[in-house]
Design a protein around this motif. Structure first.
Motif, PDB file in Angstrom:
ATOM      1  N   LEU A   1      43.136 -20.403  -2.474  1.00 51.13           N
ATOM      2  CA  LEU A   1      42.942 -21.824  -2.768  1.00 51.13           C
ATOM      3  C   LEU A   1      43.481 -22.724  -1.657  1.00 51.13           C
ATOM      4  N   TRP A   2      42.982 -22.533  -0.441  1.00 53.71           N
ATOM      5  CA  TRP A   2      43.332 -23.444   0.660  1.00 53.71           C
ATOM      6  C   TRP A   2      42.467 -24.697   0.649  1.00 53.71           C
ATOM      7  N   ARG A   3      41.422 -24.704  -0.158  1.00 59.21           N
ATOM      8  CA  ARG A   3      40.640 -25.919  -0.393  1.00 59.21           C
ATOM      9  C   ARG A   3      40.043 -25.840  -1.789  1.00 59.21           C
ATOM     10  N   PHE A   4      39.564 -26.977  -2.289  1.00 55.42           N
ATOM     11  CA  PHE A   4      38.926 -26.950  -3.605  1.00 55.42           C
ATOM     12  C   PHE A   4      37.548 -26.302  -3.452  1.00 55.42           C
ATOM     13  N   PRO A   5      37.225 -25.337  -4.290  1.00 54.09           N
ATOM     14  CA  PRO A   5      35.965 -24.610  -4.123  1.00 54.09           C
ATOM     15  C   PRO A   5      34.749 -25.432  -4.559  1.00 54.09           C
ATOM     16  N   ARG A   6      33.795 -25.529  -3.683  1.00 53.85           N
ATOM     17  CA  ARG A   6      32.522 -26.172  -4.032  1.00 53.85           C
ATOM     18  C   ARG A   6      31.758 -25.241  -4.958  1.00 53.85           C
ATOM     19  N   HIS A   7      31.082 -25.806  -5.945  1.00 52.89           N
ATOM     20  CA  HIS A   7      30.309 -24.949  -6.850  1.00 52.89           C
ATOM     21  C   HIS A   7      29.061 -25.665  -7.335  1.00 52.89           C
ATOM     22  N   ARG A   8      28.042 -24.855  -7.640  1.00 56.62           N
ATOM     23  CA  ARG A   8      26.799 -25.421  -8.172  1.00 56.62           C
ATOM     24  C   ARG A   8      26.954 -25.697  -9.659  1.00 56.62           C
ATOM     25  N   LEU A   9      26.300 -26.723 -10.113  1.00 58.38           N
ATOM     26  CA  LEU A   9      26.285 -27.015 -11.541  1.00 58.38           C
ATOM     27  C   LEU A   9      25.647 -25.853 -12.300  1.00 58.38           C
ATOM     28  N   GLU A  10      26.076 -25.656 -13.542  1.00 58.01           N
ATOM     29  CA  GLU A  10      25.462 -24.635 -14.387  1.00 58.01           C
ATOM     30  C   GLU A  10      24.171 -25.181 -14.992  1.00 58.01           C
ATOM     31  N   ALA A  11      23.412 -24.292 -15.601  1.00 60.84           N
ATOM     32  CA  ALA A  11      22.063 -24.632 -16.079  1.00 60.84           C
ATOM     33  C   ALA A  11      22.068 -25.861 -16.981  1.00 60.84           C
ATOM     34  N   GLU A  12      22.990 -25.894 -17.957  1.00 62.29           N
ATOM     35  CA  GLU A  12      23.013 -27.022 -18.886  1.00 62.29           C
ATOM     36  C   GLU A  12      23.383 -28.314 -18.180  1.00 62.29           C
ATOM     37  N   GLU A  13      24.319 -28.231 -17.214  1.00 62.02           N
ATOM     38  CA  GLU A  13      24.724 -29.427 -16.475  1.00 62.02           C
ATOM     39  C   GLU A  13      23.565 -29.976 -15.650  1.00 62.02           C
ATOM     40  N   ILE A  14      22.794 -29.102 -15.038  1.00 57.97           N
ATOM     41  CA  ILE A  14      21.655 -29.550 -14.229  1.00 57.97           C
ATOM     42  C   ILE A  14      20.652 -30.274 -15.108  1.00 57.97           C
TER      43      ILE A  14
ATOM     44  N   TYR B   1      17.236 -22.245 -18.420  1.00 65.81           N
ATOM     45  CA  TYR B   1      18.362 -21.316 -18.463  1.00 65.81           C
ATOM     46  C   TYR B   1      18.126 -20.113 -17.549  1.00 65.81           C
ATOM     47  N   THR B   2      16.931 -19.561 -17.610  1.00 70.09           N
ATOM     48  CA  THR B   2      16.657 -18.369 -16.791  1.00 70.09           C
ATOM     49  C   THR B   2      16.646 -18.716 -15.304  1.00 70.09           C
TER      50      THR B   2
ATOM     51  N   ASP C   1      23.462 -13.692 -20.328  1.00 67.70           N
ATOM     52  CA  ASP C   1      22.730 -12.912 -21.314  1.00 67.70           C
ATOM     53  C   ASP C   1      23.404 -13.093 -22.672  1.00 67.70           C
ATOM     54  N   PRO C   2      22.753 -13.744 -23.645  1.00 61.47           N
ATOM     55  CA  PRO C   2      23.432 -14.030 -24.915  1.00 61.47           C
ATOM     56  C   PRO C   2      23.553 -12.829 -25.837  1.00 61.47           C
ATOM     57  N   THR C   3      23.114 -11.652 -25.411  1.00 60.64           N
ATOM     58  CA  THR C   3      23.331 -10.465 -26.245  1.00 60.64           C
ATOM     59  C   THR C   3      24.712  -9.864 -26.013  1.00 60.64           C
ATOM     60  N   VAL C   4      25.390 -10.284 -24.949  1.00 61.17           N
ATOM     61  CA  VAL C   4      26.726  -9.763 -24.653  1.00 61.17           C
ATOM     62  C   VAL C   4      27.649 -10.913 -24.282  1.00 61.17           C
ATOM     63  N   MET C   5      28.945 -10.718 -24.530  1.00 60.61           N
ATOM     64  CA  MET C   5      29.898 -11.755 -24.138  1.00 60.61           C
ATOM     65  C   MET C   5      30.000 -11.806 -22.621  1.00 60.61           C
ATOM     66  N   ASN C   6      30.259 -13.002 -22.104  1.00 60.56           N
ATOM     67  CA  ASN C   6      30.323 -13.156 -20.650  1.00 60.56           C
ATOM     68  C   ASN C   6      31.160 -14.376 -20.312  1.00 60.56           C
ATOM     69  N   GLY C   7      32.318 -14.139 -19.706  1.00 58.00           N
ATOM     70  CA  GLY C   7      33.165 -15.250 -19.305  1.00 58.00           C
ATOM     71  C   GLY C   7      33.033 -15.609 -17.848  1.00 58.00           C
ATOM     72  N   ASP C   8      32.040 -15.036 -17.161  1.00 59.03           N
ATOM     73  CA  ASP C   8      31.942 -15.234 -15.712  1.00 59.03           C
ATOM     74  C   ASP C   8      30.474 -15.283 -15.300  1.00 59.03           C
ATOM     75  N   ARG C   9      29.842 -16.407 -15.539  1.00 57.40           N
ATOM     76  CA  ARG C   9      28.435 -16.548 -15.148  1.00 57.40           C
ATOM     77  C   ARG C   9      28.274 -16.424 -13.640  1.00 57.40           C
ATOM     78  N   PRO C  10      27.222 -15.757 -13.187  1.00 54.38           N
ATOM     79  CA  PRO C  10      26.956 -15.717 -11.746  1.00 54.38           C
ATOM     80  C   PRO C  10      26.332 -17.030 -11.283  1.00 54.38           C
ATOM     81  N   SER C  11      26.196 -17.187 -10.004  1.00 51.59           N
ATOM     82  CA  SER C  11      25.523 -18.355  -9.430  1.00 51.59           C
ATOM     83  C   SER C  11      24.658 -17.862  -8.283  1.00 51.59           C
ATOM     84  N   THR C  12      23.378 -17.721  -8.537  1.00 58.29           N
ATOM     85  CA  THR C  12      22.470 -17.183  -7.532  1.00 58.29           C
ATOM     86  C   THR C  12      21.662 -18.308  -6.885  1.00 58.29           C
ATOM     87  N   THR C  13      21.046 -17.990  -5.753  1.00 57.36           N
ATOM     88  CA  THR C  13      20.175 -18.941  -5.050  1.00 57.36           C
ATOM     89  C   THR C  13      18.836 -18.270  -4.823  1.00 57.36           C
ATOM     90  N   VAL C  14      17.813 -18.711  -5.534  1.00 65.14           N
ATOM     91  CA  VAL C  14      16.481 -18.113  -5.426  1.00 65.14           C
ATOM     92  C   VAL C  14      15.434 -19.217  -5.349  1.00 65.14           C
TER      93      VAL C  14
END
Length: 984
Positions: free
Chosen positions: A797-810, A869-870, A876-889
Motif C-alpha cells: 500500500l504505497w499508493r491508493f489502488p485504482r480499481h474499476r467499478l463493479e457491475a452494479e456500480e457501472i 452482470y456477465t 457466480d451466484p451458485t457459490v459464495m465469493n468474497g473476491d470478485r475478479p476484474s477482467t478487461t475484455v
C-alpha cells in the motif's frame, strides 16, 4: 480523451486490451477445492479399485497424477459412446461425468502434485488468537502515522525503503468515498459542499453523511450477498424461482443500514429462529442457510440431503472462518488440520436442521409463514385437516391396492401371455417412421397437423416462453392426471398413423385414447436430450382406426407431460392397425394397464410380476374411486381455503442427529459416529458434544461469534479491507488455511480484529470510520517507479489502488448521471409464482431488467444472469465469493457504447442538458464533466467537445434531431471512458 481528425473518439483501453482477460484471483485455489470436493471422490469411489495401488488395469493408475492425453481417453470411456465403456457396472451419473470432463478439459491438474505445503498444526497463524495489544513499531515519518493503522502500514513501507503517496485532492477523495460507501457517484451539489467546507473534520462529516444514507446499506449489503451466494432462483438441474428470497436480501440491506452488530447479524443468519426476540426478522435471516442451489431432481433422496448439507457446511465454513471444511467430506483435509470427523460433526448440525420439506425428485424447500400468531394457528389447523384427509386417502388407497393385487396375481400367467402377445403386435409399430423425418421438416400432403396447445379440452398450461419459445408446448399445471382432448374430423374411415413431436429429458410415457378406447400406454416415452425447442423430435406412435366424421383423441399421463408441441395424422389405408391394449386384454377379461405394465417389464428383461401403476385409482372399484375422489375434493377445498400468508425461505429445527463418518464420502460405508461439535483445530479435542435436545445451530452461532474465536473477526475485517482496498490483507479472503495466502500485515490484521470486537462492538460503521479516517485511505494513486519495481502489486500500500467499478456500480452510475435512477427501496421485481421455472434471462420478464431501480433489486437468475452482470464480472451466484475478479475484455467496451441501458440513459441525459435553456453549451459541457467525472472540463476538453459536437451534428444531418443526437454521442463518449469506469 482524444479525438481523431474525423471526429471519433480513440478506442478506449477497454477495447485495446480486449483480448487480455485477467484470470480470477485465487483461481488455482478454487481449482484445488473443486478437485478435492468433486473429482478425487469420484476417482476413489469409482475407479481406484481397478486403477490404483493394488492393480492398474490397462496400465492406468488414478490415485495419482495422469497426463492430459490419458485424461482425454478416460473421458471417452466414461461417455459410453466407444467400444470401451467404463465403469463396466454402468454409466456414471451426469454430475460425476461433468466433474471429470471439466477436470480433463483443464489439463487434468493434480493439486497435491503441484503444491504440497506442510500440514499446519495448532501453531498455524490462523488458529492462534490475535494479540490484544500489539506493540507498535517505531517509524520515521511519525507525522504521517496518526493512528495504529497508519503506523503499521508505514512500518512495512519504511522497511523496504518506500514512502506513502501524497494525499489525494478533494474531488478525488469525495468520488472515492461516495462510490466506496454507496456505489454511486457524488452529485455536483455534494462535491461543491465538500469543497466549500474548510473547517476541520470536513471529510469525517462526508463519511458520516454517507453512512447515514440508505444507499449505504444497498452497496454494502450487496457485498455480503456475494458471500451469501444470494440468488432468486435455484439454478442447476431445475431452475425454479425462489419467489421469497428477496426478503433475505432486504433483511441484509436493512441490517447494514441499521448498523446491527455483526456478531448479532451472523447469529441471526444461522439461528435467528431460535434467538429470543428475533421475531420474523430472525426467521428471514436464516434464509442464508436455505439459499444454496439444490439438485431438486436427484433420484437418491439420501444423496440429495447430504449434498444440501455439504453445500451448507462448505459455504458456512468459508464465509465465517475462512476454512475449506467441505474438502474433508471424503477424507481428512489434505492441507489443513480438519479431519473427516470434524466435517461430519458440523454436518450433523445441519442434518438436525430442516432445510427441505422432503427429499424426492422435485423436492420442496422450507418456507415459513410470517404473520401474527392467530393467523399462523389458523393455517396450522387447516394444514392438520389436509394431512388427515391425505392420510385417510393413503390408507384407503393402500387397502384398495392390496385387494386389487390379491385379485389379479393368481392370473399372472394369463397376463404374461397377453403381454407377450402385445409385444409381438408392437413390432410392426417399432418399424414405423415418422411422416416428417426431421424436427422442422415439411408437412406431407394430405396430413392433418395440429398444434398440441390447441386442445379442445384439457388441464395443462400452454408455454410459449422458455420451453416453448417460438413453438408453444404443453407444461404441467399441477392438476393430475395431465390430459388433453382433441376433436378431429376426417372424411374417410380407416387406419391413420399418429405422430407426436415432443421434447423430454427423461421418460414420460403418455396414454392415448381414440374415441374412448385405450390404444397405447407408452407413447411419447422416449428421451430426446432435454426439454427445450432444440430437443424437439418427431416419433411415430402407431396406426389406429378413425371413423368418418368427428373423432376424439385423448392424451393422458398421471404426472408431468413431456413437452408436446405438435400432433400429426396421416391416412395409411393399407397398413395393419397397431393392436390396442383393450383388444389384447378383452380376449381374457384382463385389465389393459396391467397388461401394458407387465409388457414393459418383460421388454426390459425383468421377471413376470404384476405391479400396479404409480397412480392406480382408475383401476379400483367405483365405490372406492368415489371415496377417494371425495377425500381429494375435500383436501383441494381445504388447500384453497388456506390464508395466503407471506412466507420466507428459512430453516427450522429437525430431529437432533449425529452422523457417522462416510468413508470416501459414501453413505453406504460408515465409520465412527461423530458427535456434533466444532472444529478441533480451534476448540480442541476435549470439547463437550452438543445436546440431543436441539440441532446445535444456536450453539454454533454463539461459538462463531465468541470473542475467543481466532478466525471470525479476522475473516470479516479482512473482507471489509478487500472491499475497500481491492485486496485483502490475506489475499485469499475465503481461505485462511495452508493453501491460502499469508497476511501481508499480520499485526495490522490482528489489531483490526481485536479493535473491531473490543472497541467497536462489532459495529461495521465504526470499522468504516476506523479505516477511512486515516492517511492510508487519504493517499492518492500517484505512481512511484521505485515502489512499483519493489512491490508491483501494491501489497504494501504505497499508493491508493485504482480499481474499476463493479457491475452494479457501472449500471447504477449510468442511470444516476442521467438523472433516471429510481431509488425506491425493497420488495421484489419478480412476477413468478412460487416454484415456477425461470429458464432464461429472456423468460425472466426482461421488462424488469429494464427497471430503473438500483441493480441490487434486479433478479439474480442462476445460469442466466443479466447481461450487464456477465459483462462486468458479477460473481457466480451458485457459490459464495468474497473476491470478485476484474477482467478487461472487448465486449465491455461494446456494451458501454451500444447497450440498451447506455442508449436510453444517454438519451435522457442529453435531453435534460438541452432543456436547461439558462445554460450555454460551454456550461453544459462543464456540467456534463462534473456529473460524470466529479470535475469540470479543462479548456482543451471544452474545445474538443465543441469540435466533436460540430462534426457529429453534421454527420447526423438526416436524423430527426441532429443536435440531440450529437449531444447523446458526447454523453456516450464520456461514460465509455476509463475515467467514468475507474475510481482513483
Amino acid at each position: 480523451m482524444k479525438l481523431l481528425a474525423a471526429g471519433y473518439l480513440l478506442a478506449t483501453p477497454l477495447l485495446l486490451l480486449g483480448a487480455l482477460a485477467v484470470p480470477a484471483p485465487g483461481q488455482s485455489q478454487s481449482s484445488t477445492q473443486v478437485f478435492e470436493s468433486k473429482v478425487r471422490p469420484v476417482l476413489i469411489a469409482r475407479c481406484v479399485a481397478c486403477h490404483g495401488p493394488k492393480q492398474q488395469l490397462g496400465n492406468l493408475r488414478l490415485d495419482q497424477a495422469i497426463s492430459a492425453a490419458q485424461a482425454k481417453q478416460l473421458i471417452a470411456t466414461i461417455a459410453y459412446t466407444g467400444s470401451i465403456k467404463m465403469p463396466p457396472s454402468g454409466k456414471l451419473p451426469a454430475e460425476e461425468r461433468t466433474a471429470l470432463t471439466g477436470w480433463a478439459a483443464a489439463g487434468a491438474p493434480w493439486p497435491s502434485a503441484a503444491k504440497s505445503p506442510t500440514k499446519p498444526k495448532g501453531a498455524f497463524w490462523a488458529f492462534v488468537p490475535p494479540k490484544v495489544a500489539p506493540t507498535l513499531p517505531l517509524v520515521k515519518a511519525r507525522w504521517w502515522a496518526q493512528n495504529p493503522l497508519d503506523t503499521l502500514v508505514l512500518a512495512k513501507l519504511e522497511s523496504q525503503g518506500l514512502k506513502p503517496a501524497p494525499p489525494a485532492d478533494r474531488r478525488t477523495l469525495i468520488r472515492r468515498a461516495t462510490f466506496d460507501l454507496t456505489g454511486l457517484p457524488p452529485t455536483p451539489k455534494e462535491i461543491d459542499a465538500f469543497l466549500a467546507d474548510t473547517q476541520p473534520g470536513a471529510f469525517a462529516r462526508v463519511v458520516d453523511r454517507l453512512l447515514a444514507s440508505p444507499t449505504y446499506g444497498e452497496r454494502w449489503g450487496r457485498h455480503w450477498l456475494d458471500v451469501a451466494r444470494y440468488a432468486d432462483s435455484n439454478g442447476v438441474d431445475e431452475n425454479l424461482v425462489y419467489a421469497n428470497a428477496w426478503r433475505y436480501r432486504d433483511y441484509v440491506i436493512n441490517a447494514i443500514n441499521a448498523d446491527k452488530p455483526i456478531n448479532r447479524f451472523f447469529q441471526e443468519q444461522l439461528a435467528g429462529d431460535l434467538m429470543p426476540g428475533a421475531g420474523d426478522e430472525g426467521i428471514i435471516a436464516t434464509g442464508y442457510l436455505a439459499l444454496g442451489p439444490k439438485m431438486l431432481a436427484e433420484d437418491d433422496p439420501v444423496k440429495q440431503e447430504l449434498d444440501i448439507i455439504d453445500e451448507q457446511v462448505d459455504t458456512l465454513s468459508k464465509t465465517f472462518i475462512g476454512l475449506t471444511v467441505g474438502c474433508a467430506r471424503c477424507h481428512d483435509h489434505k492441507f489443513d488440520p480438519i479431519p473427516a470427523r470434524d466435517y461430519y460433526a458440523l454436518a450433523g448440525i445441519f442434518k438436525s436442521t430442516k432445510t427441505m420439506l422432503n427429499f424426492k425428485n422435485m423436492a420442496d424447500w422450507n418456507e415459513r409463514p410470517l404473520a401474527p400468531k392467530e393467523d399462523q394457528e389458523k393455517l396450522a389447523a387447516i394444514e392438520a385437516q389436509i394431512k388427515t384427509r391425505r392420510d385417510d386417502a393413503k390408507k384407503k388407497r393402500d387397502a384398495a391396492e392390496k385387494v386389487l393385487l390379491d385379485q389379479v396375481r393368481p392370473q399372472t400367467a394369463a397376463y404374461e401371455k397377453a403381454a407377450r402377445q402385445l409385444l409381438a403386435t408392437q413390432k410392426a409399430t417399432v418399424t414405423l417412421s415418422a411422416a416428417i423425418s426431421t424436427p422442422n421438416g415439411a408437412t406431407p400432403a394430405g396430413a392433418l397437423l395440429r398444434e398440441a396447445e390447441d386442445f379442445t379440452r384439457g388441464n395443462v398450461n400452454k408455454d410459449k416462453g422458455g420451453f416453448g419459445k417460438e413453438i408453444g408446448v404443453l407444461v404441467n399445471a399441477e392438476k393430475y392426471p395431465n390430459y388433453t382432448e382433441y376433436e378431429i374430423s376426417v372424411s374417410t374411415a380407416g387406419p391413420y398413423q399418429l405422430d407426436l413431436r415432443y421434447a423430454s429429458g427423461d421418460p414420460r410415457p403418455v396414454r392415448i385414447y381414440v374415441n374412448g378406447t385405450l390404444v397405447a400406454s407408452n407413447a411419447a416415452g422416449k428421451v430426446t436430450g432435454g426439454f427445450y425447442p432444440q430437443h424437439q423430435q418427431w416419433f411415430a406412435e402407431g396406426i389406429f382406426p378413425l371413423k368418418a366424421g368427428a373423432n376424439t383423441l385423448k392424451l393422458e399421463r398421471d404426472s408431468y407431460f413431456p413437452h408436446l408441441d405438435k400432433l400429426l395424422l396421416i391416412a395409411r389405408p393399407d397398413a395393419p392397425l397397431t393392436q390396442s391394449l383393450e383388444a389384447v386384454a378383452a380376449e381374457t377379461g384382463l385389465i389393459p394397464e396391467l397388461v401394458a405394465g407387465l409388457a414393459d417389464r418383460l421388454k426390459n428383461g425383468l421377471e413376470a410380476r404384476l405391479e400396479l401403476p404409480d397412480k392406480p385409482d382408475r383401476l379400483f372399484s367405483a365405490p372406492v374411486q368415489a371415496e377417494l375422489k371425495h377425500l381429494d375434493d375435500e383436501r383441494t377445498a381445504l388447500e384453497k381455503s388456506k390464508p395466503d400468508l407471506p412466507r420466507a425461505m428459512s430453516v427450522s429445527e429437525g430431529t437432533p442427529t449425529n452422523l457417522k463418518v462416510h468413508l470416501r464420502g459414501n453413505y453406504l460405508t460408515l465409520g465412527e459416529e461423530c458427535f456434533r461439535r466444532f472444529p478441533t483445530a480451534i476448540s480442541g479435542e476435549n470439547q463437550p458434544a452438543l445436546p440431543m435436545t436441539s440441532s446445535g445451530r444456536l450453539e454454533l452461532a454463539q461459538w462463531l461469534t465468541d470473542a475467543k474465536n481466532p478466525l471470525t473477526a479476522r475473516v470479516f475485517v479482512n473482507r471489509v479491507w478487500r472491499w475497500r482496498f481491492g485486496r485483502g490483507l490475506v489475499g485469499s479472503v475465503d481461505n485462511f488455511g495452508a493453501l491460502g495466502d499469508l497476511p501481508t500485515h499480520p499485526e495490522l490484521l490482528d489489531w483490526l480484529a481485536v479493535s473491531f470486537v473490543n472497541d467497536d462492538g462489532w459495529s461495521l460503521k465504526k470499522l468504516h470510520r476506523r479505516l477511512m479516517l486515516t492517511n492510508t485511505y487519504l493517499m492518492s494513486g500517484k505512481f512511484d517507479a521505485k515502489a512499483a519495481a519493489l512491490d508491483p502489486d501494491n501489497h504494501l500500500l504505497w499508493r491508493f489502488p485504482r480499481h474499476r467499478l463493479e457491475a452494479e456500480e457501472i449500471r447504477d452510475s449510468i442511470l444516476a448521471v442521467a438523472g433516471t435512477l429510481d431509488k425506491t427501496m425493497g420488495g421484489t421485481l419478480l412476477t413468478f409464482k412460487p416454484r415456477q421455472y425461470v429458464t432464461s434471462t429472456a423468460n425472466a420478464d426482461p421488462v424488469k431488467y429494464d427497471s430503473r431501480r438500483r441493480a441490487v433489486y434486479l433478479p439474480v437468475v442462476r445460469s442466466a444472469l443479466y447481461d450487464v452482470y456477465t459483462a462486468f464480472d458479477f460473481g457466480d451466484p451458485t457459490v459464495m465469493n468474497g473476491d470478485r475478479p476484474s477482467t478487461t475484455v472487448a465486449p465491455q467496451a461494446l456494451f458501454m457504447l451500444n447497450s440498451s441501458v447506455v442508449l436510453s440513459a444517454t438519451r435522457a441525459q442529453s435531453e435534460a442538458l438541452l432543456k436547461q435553456t439558462d445554460l450555454d453549451d460551454a456550461e453544459r459541457v462543464r456540467l456534463l464533466y462534473t456529473t460524470c467525472y466529479g470535475r469540470p472540463a479543462t479548456t482543451a476538453e471544452l474545445l474538443r467537445a465543441f469540435d466533436f459536437l460540430t462534426r457529429f451534428e453534421t454527420a447526423y444531418a438526416k436524423a430527426p434531431n441532429p443536435r440531440l443526437s450529437a449531444w447523446q454521442s458526447l454523453c456516450k463518449s464520456l461514460i465509455a471512458a476509463n475515467e467514468f469506469l475507474y475510481v482513483d
